[in-house]
Design an enzyme around this catalytic site. Structure first.
Site, PDB file in Angstrom:
ATOM      1  CG  MET A   1      -1.997  -1.083   1.173  1.00  0.00           C
ATOM      2  SD  MET A   1      -3.044  -1.116   2.664  1.00  0.00           S
ATOM      3  CE  MET A   1      -1.963  -2.019   3.790  1.00  0.00           C
TER       4      MET A   1
ATOM      5  CB  CYS B   1      -2.754   0.556  -9.865  1.00  0.00           C
ATOM      6  SG  CYS B   1      -2.957   2.271  -9.327  1.00  0.00           S
TER       7      CYS B   1
ATOM      8  CG  ASP C   1     -14.801  -6.521   0.642  1.00  0.00           C
ATOM      9  OD1 ASP C   1     -14.137  -5.473   0.545  1.00  0.00           O
ATOM     10  OD2 ASP C   1     -15.885  -6.693   0.058  1.00  0.00           O
TER      11      ASP C   1
ATOM     12  N   GLY D   1      -5.055  -6.097   2.799  1.00  0.00           N
ATOM     13  CA  GLY D   1      -4.641  -4.716   2.593  1.00  0.00           C
ATOM     14  C   GLY D   1      -5.234  -3.808   3.649  1.00  0.00           C
TER      15      GLY D   1
END
Length: 402
Positions: free
Chosen positions: A49, A133, A239, A261
């Protein structure tokens, strides 16, 4: 909070029951995840990240559990051209192994040179490639999640990286999204081409580029990819905000591992929970505010060691809201945390917190950026010919970190 370092497990067993916090303690029996020569046990990967997964944050997360921890995204062009910021970003701890680096690129030649540089200079042990991305400044030039639509170009980039990495035994993995939007689905082709061109594993974020981080990730697409890709591991992403989510994803999709993430933002102890869950042990209850304060202080210390105190404390500010999420901390105090500039100032603010406040129920669940869905901006004529292998003009970003 004392970091948990339980004994290394060997595969996952079926355990039925409920943890101390009411969570699941069961998962399907699976062999340990292998990424090339490296065993990733538990099968958990920290997603890179931008501005987050620097060496300090990775170390903080690693102190809570084993897994694979990927550094911030590095652009192949910036690496080859030795941009100072990029060279600083590829810092790894002495005991960090395997050292995992994510590369962004749109040009097979530049990607090959970047991976060759990694091999020749022993910069990393594992290379992950970013084709996921969704940021408009990237897709409008044909990069990121727009690129897998160009099947030949995508295959050539993966092949170039694998050719450079393979002689040194450096595994190359590939991460991508479901597609550009619902009308331009690319993930099954991307999985097949990555597999055919030597990738050691693939990871799918269960959203299209158009969704960005909004809505709900489509885990059924991860299941389809797992059925489609036969010879290498398939990892699921999207999620996973709790250890229960990770177990459920693996049970529902059959994937070989999970990529975490946003779920660990302000919550690095999620890796402790994942370690327990995959070992079939009860998931620990959420930490009290005093324990969260200790984690926040540890994060500050690591950032100060890495960047210097002033810069490190400025960097910590972006994490404050996530650490304090759901706790009864007044708006004035939250504001002061957002302006912290020294360890001494941070210590004073932390001393003002009630250490016995229990972890709040609304501290769980989705976190990090979500935003809204939107039309994906692409180069003119991008969708005309998916077999066109022309390198998109101007898409080879010259700076790292997103």
């Amino acid at each position: 909070m004392a970091p948990a370092r339980p004994p290394k497990s060997r595969g996952l067993k079926v355990v039925s029951g409920v943890g101390d916090n009411g969570g699941m303690t069961a998962t399907l029996s699976k062999p340990a995840l292998k990424i090339g020569p490296y065993e990733v046990d538990p099968p958990v990967v920290l997603a890179p990240m931008a501005g987050i997964t620097n060496v300090a944050f990775r170390r903080l997360c690693r102190e809570y559990g084993a897994g694979l921890y990927v550094c911030e995204m590095i652009t192949s062009r910036a690496l080859v051209e030795r941009h100072p910021k990029t060279l600083e970003m590829i810092t790894f701890d002495a005991d960090e192994h395997p050292r995992s680096m994510q590369l962004y690129g749109v040009d097979p030649v530049t990607m090959g040179k970047a991976v060759q540089m990694i091999v020749d200079e022993n910069l990393a042990d594992h290379v992950d490639m970013n084709f996921g991305c969704p940021v408009p400044k990237v897709t409008r030039k044909g990069g990121g999640s727009a690129l897998p639509y160009k099947r030949r170009l995508f295959a050539e980039i993966v092949s170039a990286a694998v050719r450079a990495a393979e002689p040194a035994g450096v595994p190359v993995t590939v991460k991508f999204r479901i597609g550009i939007d619902d009308d331009h689905i690319t993930y099954l082709d991307a999985g097949r081409l990555a597999e055919e061109n030597g990738a050691a594993a693939v990871a799918l974020h269960g959203r299209t580029a158009a969704q960005r981080y909004s809505g709900t990730a489509d885990w059924t697409a991860i299941a389809r990819l797992k059925e489609h890709v036969k010879t290498i591991p398939v990892l699921g992403n999207g999620d996973i905000f709790s250890a229960d989510d990770a177990l459920r994803m693996m049970a529902e999709t059959g994937c070989d591992g999970v990529v975490v993430g946003r779920g660990c933002l302000g919550r690095p102890w999620l890796f402790r929970d994942l370690q327990a869950a995959f070992a079939g042990r009860p998931i620990p209850p959420g930490p009290k505010l005093g324990e969260v304060a200790a984690v926040l202080r540890r994060h500050a210390e690591l950032l100060a060691d890495h960047m210097g105190e002033e810069k490190g404390l400025r960097d910590l500010r972006k994490h404050m809201a996530q650490y304090l999420r759901g706790f009864p901390v007044g708006s004035d105090l939250r504001h002061q945390f957002g302006l912290v500039s020294s360890l001494a100032q941070l210590d004073d603010l932390l001393a003002g917190l009630d250490p016995d406040v229990p972890f709040p129920a609304d501290g769980e669940g989705p976190r990090g950026r979500q935003g809204s869905a939107g039309k994906v901006v692409l180069p003119e004529g991008w969708l005309d010919d998916p077999e066109d292998a022309t390198v998109p003009v101007g898409a080879e970003i010259d700076s790292s970190g997103g």
